[in-house]
Scaffold this motif. Structure first.
Motif, mmCIF file in Angstrom:
data_model
loop_
_atom_site.group_PDB
_atom_site.id
_atom_site.type_symbol
_atom_site.label_atom_id
_atom_site.label_comp_id
_atom_site.label_asym_id
_atom_site.label_seq_id
_atom_site.Cartn_x
_atom_site.Cartn_y
_atom_site.Cartn_z
ATOM 1 N N LEU A 1 -3.945 5.572 0.690
ATOM 2 C CA LEU A 1 -4.307 4.399 1.476
ATOM 3 C C LEU A 1 -5.801 4.288 1.756
ATOM 4 C CD1 LEU A 1 -1.558 4.567 4.241
ATOM 5 C CD2 LEU A 1 -1.602 3.049 2.279
ATOM 6 N N LYS B 1 -14.048 4.289 -5.228
ATOM 7 C CA LYS B 1 -13.671 3.387 -4.148
ATOM 8 C C LYS B 1 -12.351 3.819 -3.545
ATOM 9 C CE LYS B 1 -16.426 -0.280 -5.992
ATOM 10 N NZ LYS B 1 -16.483 -1.419 -6.901
ATOM 11 N N PRO B 2 -12.399 4.598 -2.474
ATOM 12 C CA PRO B 2 -11.151 5.031 -1.855
ATOM 13 C C PRO B 2 -10.429 3.838 -1.265
ATOM 14 C CG PRO B 2 -13.005 5.595 -0.453
ATOM 15 C CD PRO B 2 -13.570 5.054 -1.725
ATOM 16 N N GLY B 3 -9.143 3.811 -1.419
ATOM 17 C CA GLY B 3 -8.363 2.682 -0.914
ATOM 18 C C GLY B 3 -7.087 2.616 -1.706
ATOM 19 N N PRO B 4 -6.335 1.552 -1.516
ATOM 20 C CA PRO B 4 -5.022 1.468 -2.156
ATOM 21 C C PRO B 4 -5.080 1.495 -3.688
ATOM 22 C CG PRO B 4 -5.404 -0.368 -0.635
ATOM 23 C CD PRO B 4 -6.652 0.406 -0.687
ATOM 24 N N PHE B 5 -6.251 1.249 -4.269
ATOM 25 C CA PHE B 5 -6.349 1.186 -5.730
ATOM 26 C C PHE B 5 -6.748 2.491 -6.385
ATOM 27 C CE2 PHE B 5 -7.165 -3.642 -6.261
ATOM 28 C CZ PHE B 5 -5.832 -3.867 -6.006
ATOM 29 N N GLU C 1 -12.720 -1.747 0.166
ATOM 30 C CA GLU C 1 -11.656 -1.564 -0.817
ATOM 31 C C GLU C 1 -10.337 -2.189 -0.377
ATOM 32 O OE1 GLU C 1 -11.075 -0.364 -4.169
ATOM 33 O OE2 GLU C 1 -13.012 -1.249 -3.739
ATOM 34 N N HIS C 2 -10.057 -2.121 0.916
ATOM 35 C CA HIS C 2 -8.821 -2.724 1.412
ATOM 36 C C HIS C 2 -8.873 -4.233 1.260
ATOM 37 C CE1 HIS C 2 -6.641 0.662 3.053
ATOM 38 N NE2 HIS C 2 -7.808 1.189 3.328
ATOM 39 N N ARG D 1 -10.656 -5.808 -1.039
ATOM 40 C CA ARG D 1 -10.550 -6.079 -2.468
ATOM 41 C C ARG D 1 -9.088 -5.958 -2.920
ATOM 42 N NH1 ARG D 1 -11.433 -3.630 -7.819
ATOM 43 N NH2 ARG D 1 -11.010 -1.570 -6.986
ATOM 44 N N ALA D 2 -8.387 -4.970 -2.372
ATOM 45 C CA ALA D 2 -7.004 -4.749 -2.772
ATOM 46 C C ALA D 2 -6.067 -5.783 -2.163
ATOM 47 C CB ALA D 2 -6.560 -3.356 -2.347
ATOM 48 N N THR E 1 -5.020 -5.834 0.984
ATOM 49 C CA THR E 1 -4.209 -5.375 2.112
ATOM 50 C C THR E 1 -4.801 -5.869 3.437
ATOM 51 O OG1 THR E 1 -5.410 -3.301 1.922
ATOM 52 C CG2 THR E 1 -3.148 -3.321 1.114
#
Lengths: 500, 325
Positions: A323, A344-348, B212-213, B215-216, B218
């Motif tokens: 997450l 890029k840490p995150g859901p991806f 990033e969130h 971009r994703a 969420t």
């Protein structure tokens, strides 16, 4: 099955000589950092961060993660041998570990800690491999009321940590809760119990309390005895320095209990390895067939918390990787590192950088094996420390305690506080107050108060929020059971006494 | 006469520039200590180490600069340390807004910015207000309208009472008459977790933390707290464009020095940082982290400290916090 394909690919990355090298460097540094009290993996990772820009990110993260879980292996060493908690998560290991050392079983205790760390570390990574996405969702379902219930469950462990006197344990815990309340209050921007001193505005550091009460208190008590010479018995022969088959059999459940509990609590961003180790220790004692022996040096008492704080590492990576939410303080620094490396840490992250993520996960399997191989042969070496005569050992413990505390904050004020807590620890020992409840209250005080106030703010003051949510309700029921069951036992004992 | 004096003054100024930069004789002669009140690895510490790194790479200092962490006391330990070092030209320190705000609220926080020497302001952090992607609030106005209809039921994941997000809420509630709860969580992970888990409704973030969130998909940005729209979010209105006339309370970072250092030393440090903020490395840092250049020199920054403290006093009075100084 897709997962195994990824994992295999990850091993392909992790097994390259250069990444194996970084894995070893990380594990080695981690062990050293873990052994030294005070300085922890978070600070070490932060200091090394600028050096990692020259390395390829996968190698760098393999090394930094190695420091993180490696430190948990090393943390038990000083806890067991000297009663000095090497890391905050190894405080609980002191309880039975140091008692084992006192009875001449320091070597087996170290061995059990290393084996527990290995088993739990590996199970934690398996959990991370298989369950990351669904568990990350579970972590999100946890909010203030659930944290309150979990922390209450943790506090209820005081019942199990109490020695002869429940009242004394409760008093110790209340002092711990009070100490935890010092400093600036997040909710009102006012300061509490600072006695007008700006040095107390940020509260008291955990290291100061733990090292003071455990290590210094113990040394002060020991200094009273007139016998010089050797402090603790260390049997000769390698066989006596390693755990026996029976020890390992006794610890079977502890390994599993610690691994599972530690992993689940590790997944939660608002609870960490220290809390996990207290809870597993409590569970272990509650289900044990000889609970009265806990605290006198039983191997399960070492295996359970050591397992918990190692499987926590795998757990903490779940929300971090799946997450982009840091699962612990150290993970927050690791996330910052990801950004600096251009990831890029995150859901991806799992999709964008599979090589990186799966390389890291695979390296943790390898790292745990390396750590076991690195740590087991060290056991007989470290056990020799106990042969030192007390006129050398005691000043040595004082020295590393002071350096440990100073290294965290570079503040002389903290060193004086350490002295104060040392005296407190001494008095508690003389008056037969157990030290663990105080530490328990101190560790949980902040979170239990905060989560309660957060819950009430969410519900506009309605207390039913704590019991109307299934997760928190079930944990509160468990808490009530932990509190009530011993009462029945006691009542039964009285009845028997009266009858007989 | 007047014309002559203008030319004369201009000549003086031009003559003075190189002098100012080389500081009329002051140059550091031994390693410089760069203090930060944050622990190793925290935001301020990372910035301090980055700055020290740039100084070295761009050869802006003739000596080495090493970072010293003076943690504790909500910045007070570091501030008191600087006061102790009065007159020392080889110690400088990074500060943040809590150095200004804590002395206003906490009786123990006895050292104030007035006790230190202002050097330069470096940067301002803009903010974004985000909601979870499935939130019914498409715009910030939707949120405010709902908070007016059902006062107290909506929740904001926050940092701490007295923080920037809290101050903005106080100002917005006063301006719009809306009312919602502010729930403090000490670390970003928990704030974000509460929002993503659906336990709270809005959250104010630094653009870099949650890029990033967004971009994703969420998280969704509904309004930005910046003077101009930030380059990565050209379609999201600023607070002012959305119709809310509240000051952009910035998160600020800059540099101060111990009290009582000579004017030449102040000029020297101003010069060094003026050069630093023009380096490509620094421009890239600002861009990568979505930060605004907030460069100000010593005198300007002193004025900024006073204004900032005044704004805070107003907000704290409004929000029911006792002001002690």
């Amino acid at each position: 099955m897709e997962i195994f394909g990824h994992l295999l690919q990850g091993f392909g990355v992790a097994i390259t000589p250069i990444n194996l090298f970084w894995c070893f460097v990380g594990c080695f540094l981690g062990t050293v950092i873990g052994i030294l009290p005070g300085i922890g993996p978070a600070a070490t990772i932060a200091v090394l961060l600028p050096l990692t820009f020259k390395i390829e990110p996968t190698g760098a993260v393999i090394m930094l993660a190695g420091i993180y879980y490696g430190a948990k292996y090393g943390g038990s060493t000083t806890s067991i041998l000297l009663n000095v908690p090497g890391e905050s998560s190894s405080v609980v290991t002191c309880l039975d570990g140091y008692q084992m050392a006192k009875r001449g079983r320091g070597g087996p205790a170290l061995g059990i800690a290393a084996i527990a760390s290995f088993i739990a570390g590996t199970l934690g990574v398996i959990g991370l491999t298989l369950l990351a996405p669904p568990l990350a969702k579970f972590a999100l379902a946890f909010s203030a009321p659930e944290y309150f219930a979990l922390m209450s469950f943790g506090l209820a462990m005081v019942v199990l940590l109490a020695g002869e006197s429940f009242v004394k344990a409760l008093l110790g815990m209340l002092v711990g809760l009070w100490l935890a309340g010092m400093g600036i209050d997040l909710f009102t921007a006012t300061s509490r119990f600072t006695f007008g001193s700006p040095d107390l505005l940020d509260g008291i550091d955990f290291v100061v309390v733990a090292i003071g009460v455990f290590a210094l208190g113990e040394v002060l008590v020991n200094m009273e005895s007139r016998e010089g010479g050797q402090m603790l018995p260390v049997p000769k022969g390698l066989r006596n320095l390693l755990p026996t088959w029976q020890d390992l059999k006794d610890c079977r459940f502890a390994f599993l209990n610690g691994s599972v509990t530690g992993f689940i609590i590790g997944v939660l961003p608002g609870a960490g390895a220290t809390i996990a180790s207290f809870i597993t220790y409590g569970i272990e004692k509650a289900v044990s067939r000889h609970p009265e022996k806990f605290g006198t040096g039983v191997p399960e008492g070492v295996a359970a918390p050591e397992a918990a704080n190692n499987s926590d590492a795998g757990g903490a990576l779940v929300p971090t990787l799946a997450l982009g939410i840091p699962g612990s303080g150290t993970m927050a620094i690791l996330l910052a590192a990801f950004i600096l490396w251009g990831l890029k840490p995150g859901p991806f992250l799992f999709y964008d950088n599979p090589q990186f993520v799966w390389g890291l996960i695979a390296s943790m399997y390898i790292g745990n094996v390396m750590l076991l191989v690195l740590n087991l042969p060290l056991v007989p070496v470290f056990a020799q420390i106990l042969r030192l005569p007390s006129y050398m050992l005691f000043p040595g413990i004082f020295g590393i305690s002071i350096v440990g505390v100073f290294s965290v904050s570079t503040s002389l004020f903290d060193v004086w506080m350490l002295a104060g807590f040392g005296l407190l620890g001494y008095m508690m020992r003389r008056l037969d107050y157990p030290a663990a409840p105080l530490i328990l209250g101190f560790v949980l005080g902040d979170s239990v108060e905060r989560s309660l106030r957060q819950s009430l703010m969410m519900s506009q003051g309605d207390l039913s929020i704590l019991v109307s949510r299934p997760l928190s309700a079930s944990m509160l029921i468990l808490t009530a059971l932990v509190l009530i069951v011993p009462l029945f036992r006691k009542a039964n004992a009285w009845r028997l006494k009266a009858a007989g | 006469m007047r014309a002559r004096s203008v030319i004369f003054n201009a000549a003086l100024v031009f003559a003075a520039i190189p002098l100012l930069v080389h500081a009329q004789g002051f140059t550091p002669t031994k390693p410089v200590e760069f203090v930060t009140h944050t622990g190793v690895g925290a935001g301020g510490d990372v910035l301090a180490r980055y700055l020290a790194n740039v100084m070295e790479k761009e050869k802006l200092l003739p000596v080495r600069m090493h970072v010293a962490n003076k943690t504790g006391g909500g910045g007070q330990t570091a501030m008191a340390y600087l006061v102790e070092k009065a007159g020392d030209t080889h110690t400088i320190s990074l500060y943040t807004g809590i150095w200004i705000s804590n002395p206003l609220m906490l009786p123990e926080a006895k050292t104030t910015m007035k006790d230190l020497t202002s050097l330069v302001r470096l940067l301002l952090e803009p903010g974004l207000i985000v909601v979870k992607s499935d939130s019914p609030f498409r715009t910030f106005n939707d949120f405010i309208d709902e908070a007016k209809r059902n006062p107290g039921t909506l929740k904001q994941s926050g940092s701490l009472v007295g923080g920037r997000d809290w101050m903005l809420r106080v100002l917005l509630m006063k301006q719009t008459g809306a009312n919602w709860a502010f729930i403090p969580f000490p670390v970003m992970g928990e704030r974000l977790g509460a929002l993503l888990g659906g336990h709270t409704n809005i959250l104010l973030v630094d653009p870099q933390e949650t890029g990033e969130h967004i971009r994703a998909g969420t998280l969704r940005v509904i309004v930005q707290i910046a003077d101009n729209r930030l380059p990565p979010y050209p379609n999201v209105p600023t607070m002012k464009e959305a119709g809310f006339d509240v000051p952009n309370i910035p998160v600020v970072r800059g540099v101060v020095a111990p009290p009582g250092i000579p004017r030449e030393a102040v000029a020297y440090w101003e010069g060094v940082f003026a050069k630093l903020v023009r380096t490509p490395a620094w421009r890239k840092y600002l861009e990568d982290n979505v930060l605004e250049d907030g460069f100000q020199r010593s005198a300007e920054q002193s004025k900024f400290f006073d204004e900032y403290a005044e704004t805070m006093r107003g907000v704290m009075r409004e929000g029911g916090i006792k002001i002690v100084r």
